[in-house]
Design a protein around this motif. Structure first.
Motif, mmCIF file in Angstrom:
data_model
loop_
_atom_site.group_PDB
_atom_site.id
_atom_site.type_symbol
_atom_site.label_atom_id
_atom_site.label_comp_id
_atom_site.label_asym_id
_atom_site.label_seq_id
_atom_site.Cartn_x
_atom_site.Cartn_y
_atom_site.Cartn_z
ATOM 1 N N ASP A 95 -15.736 -1.427 -4.091
ATOM 2 C CA ASP A 95 -15.067 -0.686 -4.906
ATOM 3 C C ASP A 95 -13.990 0.339 -4.391
ATOM 4 N N ILE A 96 -14.364 0.702 -2.863
ATOM 5 C CA ILE A 96 -13.833 1.421 -2.073
ATOM 6 C C ILE A 96 -12.557 1.013 -1.710
ATOM 7 N N ILE A 97 -12.686 -0.680 -1.146
ATOM 8 C CA ILE A 97 -11.594 -1.242 -0.588
ATOM 9 C C ILE A 97 -10.465 -1.579 -1.766
ATOM 10 N N ASP A 98 -11.008 -1.681 -3.067
ATOM 11 C CA ASP A 98 -10.021 -1.921 -4.224
ATOM 12 C C ASP A 98 -9.536 -0.665 -4.690
ATOM 13 N N ALA A 99 -10.080 0.402 -4.663
ATOM 14 C CA ALA A 99 -9.646 1.893 -5.219
ATOM 15 C C ALA A 99 -7.977 2.113 -4.769
ATOM 16 N N ASN A 100 -7.417 2.390 -5.541
ATOM 17 C CA ASN A 100 -6.011 3.041 -5.358
ATOM 18 C C ASN A 100 -6.153 4.556 -4.988
ATOM 19 N N THR A 101 -5.221 4.842 -4.323
ATOM 20 C CA THR A 101 -5.227 6.615 -4.037
ATOM 21 C C THR A 101 -3.999 7.276 -4.630
ATOM 22 N N ASP A 102 -3.790 6.867 -5.729
ATOM 23 C CA ASP A 102 -2.683 7.393 -6.434
ATOM 24 C C ASP A 102 -2.921 8.871 -6.825
ATOM 25 N N PHE A 103 -4.053 9.342 -7.029
ATOM 26 C CA PHE A 103 -4.724 10.521 -7.439
ATOM 27 C C PHE A 103 -4.010 11.730 -6.321
ATOM 28 N N ILE A 104 -3.962 11.408 -5.231
ATOM 29 C CA ILE A 104 -3.313 11.985 -4.102
ATOM 30 C C ILE A 104 -1.933 12.663 -4.504
ATOM 31 N N ASP A 105 -1.136 11.760 -4.868
ATOM 32 C CA ASP A 105 0.218 11.906 -5.190
ATOM 33 C C ASP A 105 0.254 12.753 -6.455
ATOM 34 N N GLU A 106 -0.773 12.423 -7.376
ATOM 35 C CA GLU A 106 -0.764 13.256 -8.608
ATOM 36 C C GLU A 106 -1.079 14.616 -8.482
ATOM 37 N N ILE A 107 -1.878 14.844 -7.610
ATOM 38 C CA ILE A 107 -2.131 16.453 -7.395
ATOM 39 C C ILE A 107 -0.935 16.826 -6.481
ATOM 40 N N GLY A 108 -0.249 16.128 -5.970
ATOM 41 C CA GLY A 108 0.980 16.718 -5.262
ATOM 42 C C GLY A 108 0.427 17.193 -3.695
ATOM 43 N N LEU A 109 -0.491 16.444 -3.255
ATOM 44 C CA LEU A 109 -1.291 16.958 -2.028
ATOM 45 C C LEU A 109 -0.088 16.526 -0.868
ATOM 46 N N LYS A 110 0.330 15.232 -0.920
ATOM 47 C CA LYS A 110 0.991 14.730 0.401
ATOM 48 C C LYS A 110 2.642 15.735 0.410
ATOM 49 N N GLU A 111 2.868 15.898 -0.733
ATOM 50 C CA GLU A 111 4.367 16.806 -0.505
ATOM 51 C C GLU A 111 3.989 18.145 -0.224
ATOM 52 N N HIS A 112 2.838 18.514 -0.293
ATOM 53 C CA HIS A 112 2.631 20.094 0.107
ATOM 54 C C HIS A 112 2.038 20.273 1.406
#
Length: 140
Positions: A95-112
Protein backbone atom coordinates in the motif's frame (compact mmCIF):
# COMPACT_ATOMS: atom_id res chain seq x y z
CA UNK A 1 -7.43 3.88 8.19
CA UNK A 2 -6.15 3.72 4.64
CA UNK A 3 -3.36 6.00 3.37
CA UNK A 4 -5.63 8.13 1.14
CA UNK A 5 -7.94 8.88 4.09
CA UNK A 6 -5.02 9.89 6.31
CA UNK A 7 -3.65 12.10 3.55
CA UNK A 8 -7.05 13.74 3.13
CA UNK A 9 -7.15 14.40 6.89
CA UNK A 10 -3.74 16.07 6.70
CA UNK A 11 -4.87 18.25 3.76
CA UNK A 12 -7.99 19.26 5.71
CA UNK A 13 -5.94 20.16 8.79
CA UNK A 14 -3.54 22.33 6.78
CA UNK A 15 -6.41 24.09 5.00
CA UNK A 16 -7.59 25.45 8.37
CA UNK A 17 -4.58 27.78 8.49
CA UNK A 18 -4.62 31.09 6.66
CA UNK A 19 -0.90 31.58 6.15
CA UNK A 20 2.33 29.67 5.99
CA UNK A 21 3.63 30.90 9.34
CA UNK A 22 0.68 29.12 11.00
CA UNK A 23 1.32 26.03 8.90
CA UNK A 24 5.00 26.00 9.90
CA UNK A 25 3.97 26.28 13.56
CA UNK A 26 1.58 23.37 13.05
CA UNK A 27 4.36 21.31 11.44
CA UNK A 28 6.59 22.02 14.44
CA UNK A 29 3.77 20.80 16.71
CA UNK A 30 3.40 17.64 14.60
CA UNK A 31 7.14 17.08 14.95
CA UNK A 32 6.76 17.04 18.72
CA UNK A 33 4.31 14.13 18.42
CA UNK A 34 6.60 12.12 16.14
CA UNK A 35 7.10 8.47 17.20
CA UNK A 36 10.77 8.83 18.10
CA UNK A 37 13.39 6.41 16.90
CA UNK A 38 15.14 4.42 19.63
CA UNK A 39 18.71 5.62 20.26
CA UNK A 40 20.33 2.35 19.03
CA UNK A 41 18.81 3.03 15.59
CA UNK A 42 20.27 6.54 15.35
CA UNK A 43 23.07 5.29 13.12
CA UNK A 44 24.65 6.35 9.84
CA UNK A 45 22.75 3.53 8.11
CA UNK A 46 19.42 5.07 9.11
CA UNK A 47 20.23 8.64 8.05
CA UNK A 48 18.32 9.75 4.96
CA UNK A 49 20.77 10.82 2.28
CA UNK A 50 19.90 14.04 0.47
CA UNK A 51 18.66 15.93 3.51
CA UNK A 52 20.46 19.03 4.69
CA UNK A 53 19.48 18.23 8.29
CA UNK A 54 20.04 14.89 9.91
CA UNK A 55 16.98 12.68 9.63
CA UNK A 56 17.00 9.14 10.97
CA UNK A 57 14.29 6.68 10.00
CA UNK A 58 13.81 3.13 11.22
CA UNK A 59 11.28 0.67 9.85
CA UNK A 60 10.13 -2.69 11.12
CA UNK A 61 7.40 -5.08 10.17
CA UNK A 62 4.66 -5.71 12.74
CA UNK A 63 1.79 -8.03 11.71
CA UNK A 64 2.50 -7.46 8.00
CA UNK A 65 2.41 -3.68 8.48
CA UNK A 66 5.38 -1.35 8.31
CA UNK A 67 5.93 0.78 11.40
CA UNK A 68 8.21 3.80 11.10
CA UNK A 69 9.97 5.77 13.81
CA UNK A 70 12.17 8.79 13.13
CA UNK A 71 13.95 11.83 14.48
CA UNK A 72 15.66 14.92 13.12
CA UNK A 73 18.01 17.54 14.47
CA UNK A 74 15.90 20.34 12.87
CA UNK A 75 12.39 21.26 14.03
CA UNK A 76 10.84 21.92 10.59
CA UNK A 77 12.36 18.73 9.19
CA UNK A 78 11.03 16.83 12.18
CA UNK A 79 7.56 18.14 11.30
CA UNK A 80 7.95 17.07 7.67
CA UNK A 81 8.96 13.51 8.54
CA UNK A 82 6.13 13.41 11.13
CA UNK A 83 3.61 14.16 8.35
CA UNK A 84 5.04 11.41 6.15
CA UNK A 85 5.14 8.87 8.96
CA UNK A 86 1.57 9.69 9.90
CA UNK A 87 0.53 8.93 6.31
CA UNK A 88 2.61 5.77 5.83
CA UNK A 89 3.25 4.10 9.20
CA UNK A 90 1.12 1.09 10.20
CA UNK A 91 0.36 0.33 6.56
CA UNK A 92 1.08 -2.71 4.40
CA UNK A 93 4.29 -2.34 2.37
CA UNK A 94 2.45 -2.77 -0.95
CA UNK A 95 0.00 0.00 0.00
CA UNK A 96 2.94 2.33 0.73
CA UNK A 97 4.54 1.45 -2.61
CA UNK A 98 1.27 2.12 -4.46
CA UNK A 99 0.38 5.32 -2.58
CA UNK A 100 0.64 8.63 -4.34
CA UNK A 101 2.06 11.67 -2.59
CA UNK A 102 -0.15 14.34 -4.18
CA UNK A 103 -1.25 15.44 -0.72
CA UNK A 104 2.20 17.09 -0.30
CA UNK A 105 1.39 19.36 -3.26
CA UNK A 106 -2.18 19.89 -2.02
CA UNK A 107 -0.97 21.34 1.27
CA UNK A 108 1.58 23.43 -0.67
CA UNK A 109 4.51 22.05 1.24
CA UNK A 110 7.02 21.69 -1.58
CA UNK A 111 6.52 25.23 -2.88
CA UNK A 112 7.01 26.73 0.59
CA UNK A 113 10.25 24.92 1.37
CA UNK A 114 13.73 26.03 0.46
CA UNK A 115 15.18 24.04 -2.48
CA UNK A 116 17.39 22.00 -0.13
CA UNK A 117 14.44 21.16 2.16
CA UNK A 118 12.29 20.28 -0.87
CA UNK A 119 15.04 17.89 -2.03
CA UNK A 120 15.13 16.46 1.47
CA UNK A 121 11.37 15.92 1.35
CA UNK A 122 11.72 13.96 -1.89
CA UNK A 123 14.54 11.92 -0.31
CA UNK A 124 12.37 11.13 2.73
CA UNK A 125 9.49 9.90 0.55
CA UNK A 126 11.90 7.84 -1.55
CA UNK A 127 13.43 6.25 1.55
CA UNK A 128 10.05 5.32 3.08
CA UNK A 129 9.04 3.72 -0.23
CA UNK A 130 12.39 1.89 -0.44
CA UNK A 131 11.78 0.41 3.01
CA UNK A 132 8.35 -0.70 1.78
CA UNK A 133 9.88 -2.37 -1.29
CA UNK A 134 12.46 -4.17 0.86
CA UNK A 135 9.84 -5.48 3.28
CA UNK A 136 7.39 -6.38 0.49
CA UNK A 137 10.15 -8.49 -1.07
CA UNK A 138 10.53 -10.34 2.26
CA UNK A 139 6.79 -11.00 2.40
CA UNK A 140 6.68 -12.51 -1.10
Amino acid sequence: MIIAEIQEEIVDEFSMFDDWMQRYEYMIELGKSLPLIDEPYKTEDNIIKGCQSKVWVHAELDNDKLVFTADSDAIITKGIIAILIRAFSNQKPQDIIDANTDFIDEIGLKEHLSPTRANGLVSMIKQLKLYAVAYQTQLN
